[in-house]
Design an enzyme around this catalytic site. Sequence first.
Site, PDB file in Angstrom:
ATOM      1  N   LYS A 204       0.682  -1.332   0.034  1.00 35.76           N
ATOM      2  CA  LYS A 204      -0.091   0.093  -0.001  1.00 35.76           C
ATOM      3  C   LYS A 204       0.953   1.274  -0.085  1.00 35.76           C
ATOM      4  O   LYS A 204       0.376   2.238  -0.718  1.00 35.76           O
ATOM      5  CB  LYS A 204      -1.081   0.082   1.290  1.00 35.76           C
ATOM      6  CG  LYS A 204      -1.832   1.120   1.270  1.00 35.76           C
ATOM      7  CD  LYS A 204      -2.628   1.162   2.502  1.00 35.76           C
ATOM      8  CE  LYS A 204      -3.807  -0.029   2.713  1.00 35.76           C
ATOM      9  NZ  LYS A 204      -4.639   0.301   3.823  1.00 35.76           N
ATOM     10  N   GLU A 210      10.488  -5.619   3.624  1.00 31.79           N
ATOM     11  CA  GLU A 210      10.698  -6.938   2.803  1.00 31.79           C
ATOM     12  C   GLU A 210      10.092  -6.949   1.632  1.00 31.79           C
ATOM     13  O   GLU A 210      10.803  -7.343   0.570  1.00 31.79           O
ATOM     14  CB  GLU A 210       9.317  -8.046   3.809  1.00 31.79           C
ATOM     15  CG  GLU A 210       9.974  -8.232   5.263  1.00 31.79           C
ATOM     16  CD  GLU A 210       9.207  -7.420   6.282  1.00 31.79           C
ATOM     17  OE1 GLU A 210       8.974  -7.786   7.271  1.00 31.79           O
ATOM     18  OE2 GLU A 210       8.872  -6.362   5.793  1.00 31.79           O
ATOM     19  N   GLY A 266      -5.097  -4.952   5.776  1.00 30.38           N
ATOM     20  CA  GLY A 266      -4.187  -5.948   4.854  1.00 30.38           C
ATOM     21  C   GLY A 266      -4.724  -7.368   4.919  1.00 30.38           C
ATOM     22  O   GLY A 266      -4.794  -7.964   3.683  1.00 30.38           O
ATOM     23  N   ARG A 267      -5.023  -7.859   6.052  1.00 30.38           N
ATOM     24  CA  ARG A 267      -5.723  -9.262   6.236  1.00 30.38           C
ATOM     25  C   ARG A 267      -7.112  -9.395   5.679  1.00 30.38           C
ATOM     26  O   ARG A 267      -7.451 -10.559   5.374  1.00 30.38           O
ATOM     27  CB  ARG A 267      -5.579  -9.639   7.386  1.00 30.38           C
ATOM     28  CG  ARG A 267      -6.136  -8.878   8.694  1.00 30.38           C
ATOM     29  CD  ARG A 267      -5.553  -9.304  10.048  1.00 30.38           C
ATOM     30  NE  ARG A 267      -6.393  -8.395  11.217  1.00 30.38           N
ATOM     31  CZ  ARG A 267      -5.782  -7.311  11.631  1.00 30.38           C
ATOM     32  NH1 ARG A 267      -4.629  -6.875  10.755  1.00 30.38           N
ATOM     33  NH2 ARG A 267      -6.165  -6.611  12.603  1.00 30.38           N
ATOM     34  N   GLU A 352      -3.715 -11.966  14.296  1.00 29.74           N
ATOM     35  CA  GLU A 352      -3.289 -10.373  14.257  1.00 29.74           C
ATOM     36  C   GLU A 352      -4.488  -9.650  14.631  1.00 29.74           C
ATOM     37  O   GLU A 352      -4.416  -8.596  15.024  1.00 29.74           O
ATOM     38  CB  GLU A 352      -2.907 -10.249  12.684  1.00 29.74           C
ATOM     39  CG  GLU A 352      -2.101  -8.904  12.510  1.00 29.74           C
ATOM     40  CD  GLU A 352      -1.528  -8.863  11.321  1.00 29.74           C
ATOM     41  OE1 GLU A 352      -0.263  -9.117  11.224  1.00 29.74           O
ATOM     42  OE2 GLU A 352      -1.969  -8.360  10.404  1.00 29.74           O
ATOM     43  N   HIS A 383      -1.655 -38.333  11.440  1.00 28.90           N
ATOM     44  CA  HIS A 383      -0.631 -39.102  11.700  1.00 28.90           C
ATOM     45  C   HIS A 383       0.598 -38.347  12.171  1.00 28.90           C
ATOM     46  O   HIS A 383       1.690 -38.547  12.161  1.00 28.90           O
ATOM     47  CB  HIS A 383      -0.084 -39.771  10.214  1.00 28.90           C
ATOM     48  CG  HIS A 383      -0.973 -40.911   9.787  1.00 28.90           C
ATOM     49  ND1 HIS A 383      -0.703 -41.999  10.289  1.00 28.90           N
ATOM     50  CD2 HIS A 383      -2.038 -40.814   9.154  1.00 28.90           C
ATOM     51  CE1 HIS A 383      -1.644 -42.701   9.695  1.00 28.90           C
ATOM     52  NE2 HIS A 383      -2.546 -42.018   8.995  1.00 28.90           N
ATOM     53  N   LYS A 511       9.675  -4.235  13.961  1.00 26.67           N
ATOM     54  CA  LYS A 511      10.070  -3.735  12.728  1.00 26.67           C
ATOM     55  C   LYS A 511      11.080  -2.357  12.986  1.00 26.67           C
ATOM     56  O   LYS A 511      12.149  -2.135  12.419  1.00 26.67           O
ATOM     57  CB  LYS A 511       9.075  -2.997  11.804  1.00 26.67           C
ATOM     58  CG  LYS A 511       8.046  -4.387  11.063  1.00 26.67           C
ATOM     59  CD  LYS A 511       7.032  -3.603  10.365  1.00 26.67           C
ATOM     60  CE  LYS A 511       6.142  -4.637   9.337  1.00 26.67           C
ATOM     61  NZ  LYS A 511       5.381  -4.269   8.459  1.00 26.67           N
TER      62      LYS A 511
END
Length: 546
Positions: A204, A210, A266-267, A352, A383, A511
């Site tokens: 955005k 990153e 964002g999510r 979050e 398993h 951050k």
Amino acid sequence: MKSSKIEIWEKLSNKKKEFENKHLRNIFQNEPERFKKYSINFNDILFDYSKNLIDDEIINLLIELAEKSDLKDSIEAMFSGKKINFTEKRAVLHTALRNLSSNNVYFENYNISNDVKLELNKALNFAENIRNGVFKGFTGKNITDVVNIGIGGSHLGPDMVCTALSHYSGDVKVHFVSNVDPVDISDKIKFLNPETTLFLIASKTFTTQETMTNANKAKQWFMSKSNADTNSIAYHFAALSTNISACKEFGISEENIFGFWDWVGGRYSLWSVIGLSIAIYIGTENFKKLLNGAFLVDEHFRNQPFKQNIPIIMALLGVWYNNFWNANTYAVIPYDQYLIKFSEFLQQLDMESNGKSIDKRGNKVNYSTGAVLWGTIGTNSQHSFFQLIHQGMQLIPIDFLVGIENLSKNQSQHDILISNFFAQTEALMKGKNRDEVRAELEKSALKEDEIKDLLPHKIFDGNKPTNSIMYKKLNPETLGSLIALYEHKVFVQGIIWEINSFDQWGVELGKQLAKGILAEIKENKTVTNHDSSTNGLINHYLSNRK
């Protein structure tokens, strides 16, 4: 918390104590109509919550708790564009991105519906031009590979959806890069052809460390491998961002910059232009079906009474186990290979959103909020960690998901899969008592002392709660509905816990510290201004790196 809510809380605490002496096996024997009473049908989705430690009084108390939390008003506040993200003073309007009705959506007295449709159509036209070969690389070749570079919501949602809907994909391959670890992008691009590769930079602000680190690496790779000039960048890079000037400075053409709004978290952003990679991969018609599936759940969530409202019931059951049974973790287990990344996506959505300890009045809460979410696909999970769920000491509620139809068309093998789905929910509910184990062991011709030694190890307590979500088959519309069910579930729990589900301040501290430490690493001098552990770790790295 309001006194009226505290009163309900106390009643629920007493009901929990009462239920400690009950077992689901006996409850089902005494209630033959339990499945019918505690299941909800929604389009092609069946939600069965009958295998839970509940009765009518508990459900009524949980619904009363939701009502005393002013849930109905909060739902309307979200859909009508009120700034319910109160710490950032933002609206939460991802539902407007999938509003396929003729009703307009307003934000601060401005009709945002037209803007949403214009930006969506711009992105979808771009997607079709790539799929149809209209948009070409700088040498005139068709785009064959798209690399989405993002992190968090700009990565997890699109990556999960593309994996889940790979059955519906076209000829263009889509790859996802998120980790700042250089191995991630290096491995994804080393076999690609720069002349036929398009990079989508999803940020955005166009400043996310990153994402921009990987974007610059992609740019360097493109320039070095293609021998192109800087003007060619416009043919191989597009941006999903609001920072137009930074995108243009990077070399991206303004017509290939796709924007969204502050009210898109964002999510919750896969429904926006952040989902461009999805549209390229599965086609624009399928992307619209994805939106429609979510829209149908929005209508269900907004209009259905609480007792017939799937996301509300899901949320209330989560509160019941988290706050009254001390179940601070729950698992999501899809019996569908295509949903292998679904639980990972839900981790961000849930943890979050509701991993908070401060309420809306700025006070520290004295009760548990967001639970730890985890899981992976069945039957693989049977398993690995199912041993802990069956015979461990923790109560771990589980959501099981499965499709009635399998997209592979291998019905006999699908029957094996779905038999495991049914068996696990039944086993977790019923368990296996001492008499049943003894009878089983006696049939095996073991001696009495051998039976006595082995018997306690083979007892299953059962009484483990599960929800079952069955859908006809995994298609774009169904997936859109499943995602929206969990989105609204998380929202409801945030309202009951009186926290802000839409900020994420906990992401910021690390951050901020990382920027300062990076500067210290670049200086390549002995570090002394942190605690002894951090100093020691940084200095060990500096002295041992090549």
